[in-house]
Design a protein around this motif. Structure first.
Motif, PDB file in Angstrom:
ATOM      1  N   GLU A 156      23.222  41.308  29.372  1.00  0.00           N
ATOM      2  CA  GLU A 156      23.496  39.949  28.899  1.00  0.00           C
ATOM      3  C   GLU A 156      22.253  39.323  28.268  1.00  0.00           C
ATOM      4  OE1 GLU A 156      25.309  36.313  28.107  1.00  0.00           O
ATOM      5  OE2 GLU A 156      26.249  38.211  28.713  1.00  0.00           O
ATOM      6  N   LYS A 157      22.429  38.782  27.080  1.00  0.00           N
ATOM      7  CA  LYS A 157      21.330  38.136  26.377  1.00  0.00           C
ATOM      8  C   LYS A 157      20.896  36.892  27.136  1.00  0.00           C
ATOM      9  CE  LYS A 157      22.511  36.189  22.611  1.00  0.00           C
ATOM     10  NZ  LYS A 157      22.973  36.025  21.229  1.00  0.00           N
ATOM     11  N   GLY A 158      19.658  36.833  27.572  1.00  0.00           N
ATOM     12  CA  GLY A 158      19.164  35.699  28.320  1.00  0.00           C
ATOM     13  C   GLY A 158      19.445  35.772  29.807  1.00  0.00           C
ATOM     14  N   GLY A 159      20.128  36.832  30.256  1.00  0.00           N
ATOM     15  CA  GLY A 159      20.429  36.967  31.674  1.00  0.00           C
ATOM     16  C   GLY A 159      21.732  36.286  32.067  1.00  0.00           C
ATOM     17  N   MET A 160      22.328  36.733  33.160  1.00  0.00           N
ATOM     18  CA  MET A 160      23.586  36.191  33.648  1.00  0.00           C
ATOM     19  C   MET A 160      23.440  35.799  35.104  1.00  0.00           C
ATOM     20  SD  MET A 160      27.362  38.032  33.704  1.00  0.00           S
ATOM     21  CE  MET A 160      27.486  37.984  31.910  1.00  0.00           C
ATOM     22  N   GLN A 161      24.019  34.659  35.479  1.00  0.00           N
ATOM     23  CA  GLN A 161      23.904  34.221  36.861  1.00  0.00           C
ATOM     24  C   GLN A 161      24.661  35.179  37.787  1.00  0.00           C
ATOM     25  OE1 GLN A 161      25.867  30.409  37.615  1.00  0.00           O
ATOM     26  NE2 GLN A 161      26.892  30.577  35.648  1.00  0.00           N
ATOM     27  N   VAL A 162      24.076  35.393  38.959  1.00  0.00           N
ATOM     28  CA  VAL A 162      24.624  36.353  39.920  1.00  0.00           C
ATOM     29  C   VAL A 162      25.485  35.618  40.931  1.00  0.00           C
ATOM     30  CG1 VAL A 162      24.067  38.089  41.667  1.00  0.00           C
ATOM     31  CG2 VAL A 162      22.632  37.870  39.603  1.00  0.00           C
ATOM     32  N   LEU A 163      26.680  36.126  41.172  1.00  0.00           N
ATOM     33  CA  LEU A 163      27.554  35.542  42.178  1.00  0.00           C
ATOM     34  C   LEU A 163      26.963  35.828  43.557  1.00  0.00           C
ATOM     35  CD1 LEU A 163      30.328  34.030  42.132  1.00  0.00           C
ATOM     36  CD2 LEU A 163      31.362  36.215  42.763  1.00  0.00           C
ATOM     37  N   SER A 164      26.779  34.792  44.361  1.00  0.00           N
ATOM     38  CA  SER A 164      26.180  34.968  45.676  1.00  0.00           C
ATOM     39  C   SER A 164      27.076  35.817  46.571  1.00  0.00           C
ATOM     40  CB  SER A 164      25.952  33.609  46.334  1.00  0.00           C
ATOM     41  OG  SER A 164      27.188  33.002  46.683  1.00  0.00           O
ATOM     42  N   LYS A 165      26.509  36.316  47.647  1.00  0.00           N
ATOM     43  CA  LYS A 165      27.270  37.151  48.573  1.00  0.00           C
ATOM     44  C   LYS A 165      28.449  36.393  49.160  1.00  0.00           C
ATOM     45  CE  LYS A 165      26.734  40.006  52.724  1.00  0.00           C
ATOM     46  NZ  LYS A 165      25.767  40.500  53.763  1.00  0.00           N
ATOM     47  N   GLN A 166      28.226  35.126  49.510  1.00  0.00           N
ATOM     48  CA  GLN A 166      29.311  34.330  50.082  1.00  0.00           C
ATOM     49  C   GLN A 166      30.406  34.060  49.060  1.00  0.00           C
ATOM     50  OE1 GLN A 166      28.049  30.839  52.172  1.00  0.00           O
ATOM     51  NE2 GLN A 166      30.085  29.918  52.198  1.00  0.00           N
ATOM     52  N   ASP A 167      30.025  33.733  47.820  1.00  0.00           N
ATOM     53  CA  ASP A 167      31.022  33.484  46.784  1.00  0.00           C
ATOM     54  C   ASP A 167      31.767  34.759  46.406  1.00  0.00           C
ATOM     55  OD1 ASP A 167      30.429  30.818  46.728  1.00  0.00           O
ATOM     56  OD2 ASP A 167      29.127  30.916  44.961  1.00  0.00           O
ATOM     57  N   ALA A 168      31.057  35.907  46.456  1.00  0.00           N
ATOM     58  CA  ALA A 168      31.717  37.185  46.178  1.00  0.00           C
ATOM     59  C   ALA A 168      32.778  37.485  47.232  1.00  0.00           C
ATOM     60  CB  ALA A 168      30.687  38.312  46.120  1.00  0.00           C
ATOM     61  N   GLU A 169      32.485  37.153  48.482  1.00  0.00           N
ATOM     62  CA  GLU A 169      33.469  37.337  49.548  1.00  0.00           C
ATOM     63  C   GLU A 169      34.668  36.401  49.349  1.00  0.00           C
ATOM     64  OE1 GLU A 169      35.762  38.451  52.527  1.00  0.00           O
ATOM     65  OE2 GLU A 169      34.047  39.566  51.718  1.00  0.00           O
ATOM     66  N   THR A 170      34.401  35.195  48.861  1.00  0.00           N
ATOM     67  CA  THR A 170      35.495  34.264  48.566  1.00  0.00           C
ATOM     68  C   THR A 170      36.391  34.835  47.471  1.00  0.00           C
ATOM     69  OG1 THR A 170      34.139  32.361  49.180  1.00  0.00           O
ATOM     70  CG2 THR A 170      36.052  31.932  47.792  1.00  0.00           C
ATOM     71  N   LEU A 171      35.781  35.424  46.455  1.00  0.00           N
ATOM     72  CA  LEU A 171      36.561  36.050  45.386  1.00  0.00           C
ATOM     73  C   LEU A 171      37.381  37.212  45.929  1.00  0.00           C
ATOM     74  CD1 LEU A 171      37.300  36.352  42.385  1.00  0.00           C
ATOM     75  CD2 LEU A 171      35.223  37.725  42.100  1.00  0.00           C
ATOM     76  N   ASN A 172      36.785  38.033  46.793  1.00  0.00           N
ATOM     77  CA  ASN A 172      37.517  39.148  47.391  1.00  0.00           C
ATOM     78  C   ASN A 172      38.666  38.647  48.269  1.00  0.00           C
ATOM     79  OD1 ASN A 172      35.890  41.088  46.191  1.00  0.00           O
ATOM     80  ND2 ASN A 172      34.424  41.106  47.885  1.00  0.00           N
ATOM     81  N   MET A 173      38.456  37.509  48.950  1.00  0.00           N
ATOM     82  CA  MET A 173      39.517  36.919  49.757  1.00  0.00           C
ATOM     83  C   MET A 173      40.710  36.546  48.867  1.00  0.00           C
ATOM     84  SD  MET A 173      39.534  33.379  51.977  1.00  0.00           S
ATOM     85  CE  MET A 173      38.068  33.828  52.929  1.00  0.00           C
ATOM     86  N   CYS A 174      40.422  35.986  47.693  1.00  0.00           N
ATOM     87  CA  CYS A 174      41.494  35.636  46.755  1.00  0.00           C
ATOM     88  C   CYS A 174      42.269  36.872  46.328  1.00  0.00           C
ATOM     89  CB  CYS A 174      40.903  34.921  45.539  1.00  0.00           C
ATOM     90  SG  CYS A 174      40.207  33.288  45.869  1.00  0.00           S
ATOM     91  N   LYS A 175      41.555  37.973  46.103  1.00  0.00           N
ATOM     92  CA  LYS A 175      42.220  39.215  45.709  1.00  0.00           C
ATOM     93  C   LYS A 175      43.124  39.720  46.823  1.00  0.00           C
ATOM     94  CE  LYS A 175      40.179  39.846  41.678  1.00  0.00           C
ATOM     95  NZ  LYS A 175      40.938  39.847  40.405  1.00  0.00           N
ATOM     96  N   ARG A 176      42.640  39.660  48.068  1.00  0.00           N
ATOM     97  CA  ARG A 176      43.448  40.151  49.184  1.00  0.00           C
ATOM     98  C   ARG A 176      44.691  39.280  49.387  1.00  0.00           C
ATOM     99  NH1 ARG A 176      38.176  40.860  51.426  1.00  0.00           N
ATOM    100  NH2 ARG A 176      38.356  38.930  52.654  1.00  0.00           N
ATOM    101  N   MET A 177      44.535  37.973  49.187  1.00  0.00           N
ATOM    102  CA  MET A 177      45.701  37.100  49.301  1.00  0.00           C
ATOM    103  C   MET A 177      46.740  37.434  48.232  1.00  0.00           C
ATOM    104  SD  MET A 177      44.384  33.301  50.475  1.00  0.00           S
ATOM    105  CE  MET A 177      43.186  33.051  49.168  1.00  0.00           C
ATOM    106  N   MET A 178      46.279  37.692  47.008  1.00  0.00           N
ATOM    107  CA  MET A 178      47.201  38.070  45.937  1.00  0.00           C
ATOM    108  C   MET A 178      47.929  39.358  46.273  1.00  0.00           C
ATOM    109  SD  MET A 178      47.820  36.232  43.258  1.00  0.00           S
ATOM    110  CE  MET A 178      48.435  37.554  42.197  1.00  0.00           C
ATOM    111  N   ASP A 179      47.213  40.325  46.854  1.00  0.00           N
ATOM    112  CA  ASP A 179      47.838  41.604  47.223  1.00  0.00           C
ATOM    113  C   ASP A 179      48.961  41.404  48.234  1.00  0.00           C
ATOM    114  OD1 ASP A 179      46.159  42.969  45.533  1.00  0.00           O
ATOM    115  OD2 ASP A 179      44.735  43.558  47.100  1.00  0.00           O
ATOM    116  N   ARG A 180      48.858  40.359  49.057  1.00  0.00           N
ATOM    117  CA  ARG A 180      49.881  40.076  50.061  1.00  0.00           C
ATOM    118  C   ARG A 180      50.969  39.136  49.543  1.00  0.00           C
ATOM    119  NH1 ARG A 180      45.250  39.187  53.474  1.00  0.00           N
ATOM    120  NH2 ARG A 180      45.673  36.941  53.397  1.00  0.00           N
ATOM    121  N   GLY A 181      50.866  38.738  48.280  1.00  0.00           N
ATOM    122  CA  GLY A 181      51.859  37.822  47.735  1.00  0.00           C
ATOM    123  C   GLY A 181      51.530  36.366  47.968  1.00  0.00           C
TER     124      GLY A 181
END
Length: 361
Positions: free
Chosen positions: A199-224
């Motif tokens: 990424e030109k100029g660098g890209m912000q990194v998703l924190s560990k806690q926010d990454a887990e929140t994103l994964n939680m959203c994915k798991r909820m979607m998998d369950r409907g």
């Protein structure tokens, strides 16, 4: 895309949706220099809606009856020349597909590949709330950084089915297969090309806690347990998305997904939903997301007219690109509290005016 007989090419075509960091800017559309001498055969074509022959570069001709329509006079408005053949409202049978909306016969569990749980599953949101209550006994004086919030699914399972059914209808009508993650198709960019380090100029990194929140959203979607969103059909805006319950500021609404490809392969793409994934220092390595063949509800969230104060006031989502485990990901996040019943909008351009939105409603 090779020019077809149904449209008149412009000197410059602008297509990308972009967000911070700022992409390289592109020249603005210039209606005064639209028509070339090779387009003289179209000089007598007028728009069937407004009766004008002005802006010939934005006149679209029906492949069946040869009648002309301005892109911005059509309802729903078209912001770019469609790929392949195009038929005017009189000749098109598309509206007949929408007489039954949403499709009541869609098998939602199979359509979204929902995982069937063997028994009752306690919501991850309730578990997370319990953990927060246990930690609330200690006073923390330091300033806290804002954390992303997972979406809050509707509590009624029948209502969630209605929400997913509305999305399934829109996907079927647009010829899009459901995917809730980035896909890498043969002939496009490989997964190895998606490197946030480019990424030109660098890209912000998703924190560990926010990454887990994103994964939680994915798991909820998998369950409907889908986001509380409803896809509706509007005669002016086409498919659009409405909040089906209150959405709190800083909530992850959805991830923008689709097929990943090199921007250089899509410079002449006529689609209106491409999203910047990677804006690399080397333009040959820049990537875009193309949600035409595979996508999710982000495909139907509309953009604002950022040329007017009224349009900008409608924005209630922001588009943010993050590095997640070294890969680029694009999230649509609530940038304020969104009440139930409000339509969702975000700015295609961010700080740039590269994408033509002046005709958006």
């Amino acid at each position: 895309m090779a020019p077809s007989s149904s449209w008149i090419p412009t000197r410059t075509t602008l297509r990308r949706r972009t967000q911070a960091p700022k992409p390289s800017s592109a020249p603005a559309l210039d209606d005064t220099d639209d028509a070339s001498s090779s387009d003289e055969e179209y000089d007598d074509v007028c728009c069937q809606e407004c009766g004008s022959g002005k802006s010939p570069a934005k006149l679209l001709l029906c492949d069946k009856c040869d009648r002309g329509y301005h892109l911005f006079c059509l309802r729903p408005i078209l912001v770019a020349v469609p790929k392949g053949s195009w038929f005017c409202p009189c000749c098109s049978s598309k509206q007949s597909k929408l007489k039954s909306f949403p499709l009541v016969q869609t098998k939602i569990i199979d359509f979204f590949r929902i995982q069937r749980a063997p028994g009752p599953v306690q919501s991850e949101l309730s578990q997370d709330s319990q953990r927060k209550r246990k930690r609330s006994g200690r006073l923390v004086m330091s300033k806290k950084k804002r954390k992303l919030l997972p979406f809050n699914p509707s509590e009624d399972p029948e209502r969630r089915l209605e929400q997913m059914r509305s999305l399934a209808t829109a996907l079927i009508a647009s010829g899009t297969q459901f995917r809730d993650e980035l896909t890498y198709q043969p002939g496009g960019a490989p997964r190895s090309a998606n490197r946030a380090a480019l990424e030109k100029g660098g890209m912000q990194v998703l924190s560990k806690q926010d990454a887990e929140t994103l994964n939680m959203c994915k798991r909820m979607m998998d369950r409907g347990e889908c986001p509380p969103l409803m896809v509706v059909f509007d005669p002016t805006e086409g498919f659009t998305v409405v909040a089906d319950r209150f959405i709190k500021d800083w909530t992850i609404v959805t991830e923008y997904v689709g097929d990943v490809d090199y921007l250089k392969n899509r410079e002449d793409d006529g689609g209106d939903s491409m999203m910047t994934l990677l804006s690399a220092a080397d333009p040959a390595k820049s990537l875009v997301i193309c949600p035409y063949k595979h996508g999710n509800i982000a495909r139907f969230i509309n953009g604002i007219n950022n040329h007017t104060p009224e349009g900008r006031r409608k924005q209630n989502l922001k588009c943010v690109r993050y590095s997640v485990n070294g890969e680029c990901r694009v999230l649509l996040i609530a940038n304020r509290d969104i009440p139930k019943g409000e339509r969702l909008y975000y700015d295609y351009n961010g700080d740039e005016y590269e994408y033509p939105t002046e005709h958006f409603v």
